[in-house]
Design a protein around this motif. Structure first.
Motif, PDB file in Angstrom:
ATOM      1  N   ASP A  83       0.197   7.290   1.632  1.00  0.00           N
ATOM      2  CA  ASP A  83       0.869   8.697   1.895  1.00  0.00           C
ATOM      3  C   ASP A  83       1.987   8.088   2.500  1.00  0.00           C
ATOM      4  O   ASP A  83       3.016   9.172   2.458  1.00  0.00           O
ATOM      5  CB  ASP A  83      -0.065   9.286   2.755  1.00  0.00           C
ATOM      6  CG  ASP A  83      -1.193   9.923   2.010  1.00  0.00           C
ATOM      7  OD1 ASP A  83      -0.929  10.225   0.596  1.00  0.00           O
ATOM      8  OD2 ASP A  83      -2.147  10.424   2.632  1.00  0.00           O
ATOM      9  N   THR A  86       5.856   8.602   1.434  1.00  0.00           N
ATOM     10  CA  THR A  86       6.092   7.829   0.158  1.00  0.00           C
ATOM     11  C   THR A  86       6.462   8.470  -0.929  1.00  0.00           C
ATOM     12  O   THR A  86       7.332   7.973  -1.766  1.00  0.00           O
ATOM     13  CB  THR A  86       4.651   6.935  -0.178  1.00  0.00           C
ATOM     14  OG1 THR A  86       4.241   6.441   1.200  1.00  0.00           O
ATOM     15  CG2 THR A  86       4.967   6.060  -1.209  1.00  0.00           C
ATOM     16  N   GLN A  87       6.010   9.689  -1.216  1.00  0.00           N
ATOM     17  CA  GLN A  87       6.503  10.520  -2.519  1.00  0.00           C
ATOM     18  C   GLN A  87       7.787  10.941  -2.453  1.00  0.00           C
ATOM     19  O   GLN A  87       8.326  11.187  -3.493  1.00  0.00           O
ATOM     20  CB  GLN A  87       5.538  11.484  -2.530  1.00  0.00           C
ATOM     21  CG  GLN A  87       5.469  12.780  -1.396  1.00  0.00           C
ATOM     22  CD  GLN A  87       4.597  13.902  -1.587  1.00  0.00           C
ATOM     23  OE1 GLN A  87       3.618  13.747  -2.325  1.00  0.00           O
ATOM     24  NE2 GLN A  87       4.718  14.898  -0.940  1.00  0.00           N
ATOM     25  N   ASP A 134       6.491   4.686  -6.418  1.00  0.00           N
ATOM     26  CA  ASP A 134       5.247   4.326  -7.354  1.00  0.00           C
ATOM     27  C   ASP A 134       4.163   4.003  -6.550  1.00  0.00           C
ATOM     28  O   ASP A 134       3.053   3.710  -7.110  1.00  0.00           O
ATOM     29  CB  ASP A 134       6.032   3.282  -8.126  1.00  0.00           C
ATOM     30  CG  ASP A 134       6.365   2.006  -7.406  1.00  0.00           C
ATOM     31  OD1 ASP A 134       6.681   2.290  -6.439  1.00  0.00           O
ATOM     32  OD2 ASP A 134       6.068   0.742  -8.062  1.00  0.00           O
ATOM     33  N   GLN A 135       4.179   3.739  -5.078  1.00  0.00           N
ATOM     34  CA  GLN A 135       2.948   3.617  -4.305  1.00  0.00           C
ATOM     35  C   GLN A 135       2.445   4.715  -3.809  1.00  0.00           C
ATOM     36  O   GLN A 135       1.496   4.862  -3.128  1.00  0.00           O
ATOM     37  CB  GLN A 135       3.475   2.661  -3.363  1.00  0.00           C
ATOM     38  CG  GLN A 135       3.945   1.526  -3.666  1.00  0.00           C
ATOM     39  CD  GLN A 135       4.583   0.432  -2.534  1.00  0.00           C
ATOM     40  OE1 GLN A 135       4.134   0.454  -1.509  1.00  0.00           O
ATOM     41  NE2 GLN A 135       5.842  -0.141  -2.665  1.00  0.00           N
ATOM     42  N   ALA A 136       2.950   6.028  -4.316  1.00  0.00           N
ATOM     43  CA  ALA A 136       2.390   7.207  -3.553  1.00  0.00           C
ATOM     44  C   ALA A 136       0.914   7.546  -4.008  1.00  0.00           C
ATOM     45  O   ALA A 136       0.211   7.915  -3.081  1.00  0.00           O
ATOM     46  CB  ALA A 136       3.265   8.558  -4.102  1.00  0.00           C
ATOM     47  N   ALA A 137       0.397   6.977  -4.966  1.00  0.00           N
ATOM     48  CA  ALA A 137      -1.305   7.277  -5.343  1.00  0.00           C
ATOM     49  C   ALA A 137      -1.998   6.312  -4.556  1.00  0.00           C
ATOM     50  O   ALA A 137      -2.916   6.703  -4.114  1.00  0.00           O
ATOM     51  CB  ALA A 137      -1.438   6.756  -6.450  1.00  0.00           C
ATOM     52  N   ASP A 138      -1.460   5.155  -3.711  1.00  0.00           N
ATOM     53  CA  ASP A 138      -2.102   4.425  -2.941  1.00  0.00           C
ATOM     54  C   ASP A 138      -1.873   4.351  -1.196  1.00  0.00           C
ATOM     55  O   ASP A 138      -2.673   4.307  -0.508  1.00  0.00           O
ATOM     56  CB  ASP A 138      -1.777   2.905  -3.079  1.00  0.00           C
ATOM     57  CG  ASP A 138      -2.145   2.520  -4.529  1.00  0.00           C
ATOM     58  OD1 ASP A 138      -3.203   2.979  -4.983  1.00  0.00           O
ATOM     59  OD2 ASP A 138      -1.398   1.990  -5.200  1.00  0.00           O
TER      60      ASP A 138
END
Length: 204
Positions: free
Chosen positions: A128, A114-115, A122-126
């Protein structure tokens, strides 16, 4: 390691929500006019131009590690791409999904970090892992429920996810995944939406 470094993965046949068996292999240059891997009828007519372009597209992917799986009948080619080395063009997706001259599938699932994926970073915190889903005609799509279950099962079976609850990134937003006690995979598809309905007068 890559999924192809291990024996084919198996799952209990009682559960239709993920792959009864992974098909694992590498792509090799196709031979025009024959395909011993899949003789299912094509979903649309295939012209000589299609065959030639498919052969060229598949040749570009020669040696690529791929898997084949299904979720309640929808079948997918899954492309592990943790290093971001295979972004896949529409022509390559169409060639992979072609049921006569490719591997045959309803769609293609690319497994990406994702990152490292700008459109969902922007979804990387939620989440992987990004489910880069493509329709069989090469177009991108936000989400596919059965595809998401196959994608999630691959993450667990390959050791990329180890818990019973995690999220995956999609173009439609992060989706929560739950691995049930019996091995079934449940995806939170979010709130259903549809077109706005306008009240119309009734004339008697």
């Amino acid at each position: 390691g890559r999924a192809t470094d291990r024996p084919p993965l198996t799952a209990p046949s009682r559960s239709p929500s993920y792959c009864p068996k992974w098909g694992v292999g590498h792509l090799h240059s196709p031979t025009l006019g024959s395909n011993s891997r899949n003789t299912a009828p094509a979903r649309r007519s295939t012209t000589i131009g299609d065959v030639t372009s498919h052969a060229a597209a598949l040749a570009e992917l020669e040696g690529l590690a791929v898997l084949k799986g299904h979720g309640t009948g929808n079948d997918f080619v899954l492309v592990p791409d943790a290093d971001g080395a295979h972004p896949l063009t529409p022509a390559q997706v169409r060639a992979l999904a072609d049921r006569r001259f490719g591997l045959g599938a309803d769609g293609v699932l690319r497994v990406a970090r994702t990152q490292d994926s700008a459109e969902v970073a922007d979804q990387a915190a939620d989440a992987d892992w990004f489910m880069d889903y493509r329709n069989g005609d090469g177009t991108t799509a936000e989400m596919c429920g059965n595809g998401a279950r196959v994608f999630a099962r691959y993450l667990v079976d390959s050791g990329l996810e180890s818990g019973t609850s995690f999220s995956i990134a999609t173009r439609g937003g992060a989706r929560a995944v739950r691995i049930e006690a019996d091995g079934d995979v449940t995806i939170d598809m979010g709130v259903a939406t549809g077109p706005m309905l306008r009240a119309m007068p009734v004339v008697s």
